[in-house]
Each structure stands twice: as structure tokens, then as C-alpha cells.
Design an enzyme around this catalytic site. Structure first.
Site, PDB file in Angstrom:
ATOM      1  CB  SER A   1      -0.969   0.030   1.194  1.00  0.00           C
ATOM      2  OG  SER A   1      -1.703  -1.165   1.256  1.00  0.00           O
ATOM      3  NE  ARG A   2       3.150   2.432  -5.017  1.00  0.00           N
ATOM      4  CZ  ARG A   2       3.160   1.194  -5.552  1.00  0.00           C
ATOM      5  NH1 ARG A   2       3.334   0.130  -4.771  1.00  0.00           N
ATOM      6  NH2 ARG A   2       3.017   1.014  -6.834  1.00  0.00           N
TER       7      ARG A   2
END
Ligand code: FMN
Length: 228
Positions: free
Chosen positions: A205-206
Site C-alpha cells: 500500500s505504498r
């Protein structure tokens, strides 16, 4: 059909294939946290480089070197790490190359490793000095003969009229030095002495992990987490 000396054009994307803006991957292989990381960035680097070598990533020893010219324009190129210890990180090159001239005018530089398969990046910043003539001699003399002749044959970063210049130079210096080419005076090592390291581990999710180590006045390292 591709002719000799060319490579085949890649197939053109169609409307049903992805555009580069849609290329993305999720990084989920590992994590990097304050408890499990080393207090000394050199030890952390040693661990990650060894893991990259063990994982057989392509060219784990290749690093991007960034320098800045006197007109403040940065430039990058890839070089191979040849040593690392508490004194710094070493590579070898032509002192008369573009990077050599830029380092002569501004000794601050940055290095970057990207081990794609491990979803890891290491960034290193610091000041650069030349290694001793003895150290350059020792490494130069350990290189294969064609590489030693090549150091004489290539006026690195200069414009040449064609490939034949290199071939003729290699023949000339090969005949001149036979099996014992000395180290060219314009060829040798540099050492970057880090004052700043960053370790990046891709996460889902970065929400990647980033740990930065900054050299302190007492020689110790301040470790801080940076937002991805
Ligand atoms: C994988 C790889 C490793 C390289 N290693 C070196 C190296 O150790 N030393 C070097 O001078 N050039 C090396 N090169 C070539 C440099 O990237 C660059 O073309 C050259 O040093 C000239 O750079 P400059 O004109 O910016 O000085 C390497 C290139 C690649 C792709």
C-alpha cells in the site's frame, strides 16, 4: 528482420495492453524496522549487500553515482563497488572522465543501489577523495589484461571519431606494454566517506519502510524513520 548491430523493435502496445502509467506492483517481500535493523549503517549495508549477492540479483555490485558540476547541474552514471569498510565506499575509474572532473570541482557525491528483486534501495551521501596510489595499483594489477589495456585505450568521456579509435588504441597499447601495462596516471580509485545513509524497503500500500542514518559529531549515527 533486425539487421546486424540493431535490436528488434519491441512490439507496440495495443489499446488492450497496459500503458506505462498503469504499471505498478505491490511490494510485500520484507520489512525494515528499528528493532531488527543494525545500529551501524555499515553493518546494515553489509547485511543487505550480502543478501543481494546470495539472492543472485543481477549485478548486485552496480551502483549509481551522482556528481554535480560547477554549473550546479547533476549527472549520474553506474559504477561498480570494489570495497567498503569504515573508511568508505570505493570504486575505480578514469580521473579525466566527466565524473572525475566534476568530483575535482565538487567532492560531494551520492551513491544508490537498487536491488529490484529484493524491493530494496540504499542511498549514500558524503564527500569523496582519491584512494592512495598504492591502493589503485593493487586493484589495477588484479584486473584482467584486456581491462588494463582498456584503461589506456579509452579516453573516457571524450568524443572520438569512431569505434576504430578504441580498437587502434588497444592494439597500440597492447603492443607497447605486452603483458605488463602499468596503471595509467589518469586511472584510479575514489572513496566516498558517508555522512548519510538511507535504507528503503518496499511495503504494501505504498507504506514503505525508510530508515535514515545521519553521522553525529561524536562519530555515532542518528537513526530516524522517514515517511515514504
Ligand atoms: C553495470 C555497469 C558498471 C560500470 N562500472 C563502471 C566502473 O566501475 N567504472 C567506470 O569508470 N565506469 C563504469 N561503467 C560505465 C559508466 O556507467 C560510465 O559510462 C562511464 O564511467 C563514463 O561516465 P562519465 O562520462 O559520467 O564520467 C559501468 C557501466 C555499467 C552499466
Amino acid at each position: 528482420m533486425a539487421s546486424a548491430g540493431t535490436i528488434k523493435a519491441m512490439s507496440q502496445p495495443t489499446s488492450s495492453t497496459l500503458s506505462i502509467a498503469d504499471l505498478r506492483k505491490s511490494y510485500e517481500r520484507a520489512e525494515l524496522n528499528e528493532d531488527a535493523s543494525q545500529a551501524d549503517p555499515l553493518k546494515q549495508f553489509d547485511q543487505w549487500l550480502k543478501e543481494a549477492i546470495a539472492a543472485e540479483v543481477p549485478e548486485p555490485n552496480a551502483m549509481t553515482l551522482a556528481t554535480v558540476a560547477s554549473n550546479l547541474r547533476p549527472s549520474t552514471r553506474i559504477v561498480l563497488i570494489k570495497g567498503y569498510d569504515e573508511h568508505g565506499i570505493t570504486w575505480f575509474t578514469n580521473y579525466d572522465s566527466r565524473k572525475g572532473h566534476e568530483l575535482a570541482g565538487n567532492p560531494y557525491a551520492a551513491l544508490q543501489f537498487h536491488w529490484v528483486e529484493l524491493e530494496r534501495v540504499v542511498r549514500i551521501e558524503g564527500v569523496v577523495e582519491k584512494v592512495s596510489a598504492e591502493e589503485s595499483d593493487t586493484y589495477f594489477n588484479s584486473r584482467p589484461l584486456d581491462s588494463r589495456i582498456g584503461a589506456w585505450a579509452s579516453p573516457q568521456s571524450e568524443v572520438i571519431s569512431g569505434r576504430s579509435v578504441l580498437v587502434a588504441n588497444a592494439a597500440k597499447y597492447g603492443a607497447k606494454f605486452l603483458l605488463q601495462p602499468p596503471r595509467p596516471p589518469h586511472w584510479g580509485g575514489y572513496r566516498l566517506m558517508p555522512d548519510n545513509w538511507q535504507f528503503w524497503q518496499g511495503r504494501k500500500s505504498r507504506l514503505h519502510d525508510r530508515l535514515r542514518y545521519t553521522l553525529q559529531g561524536d562519530g555515532g549515527w542518528l537513526r530516524e524513520r522517514l515517511a515514504p
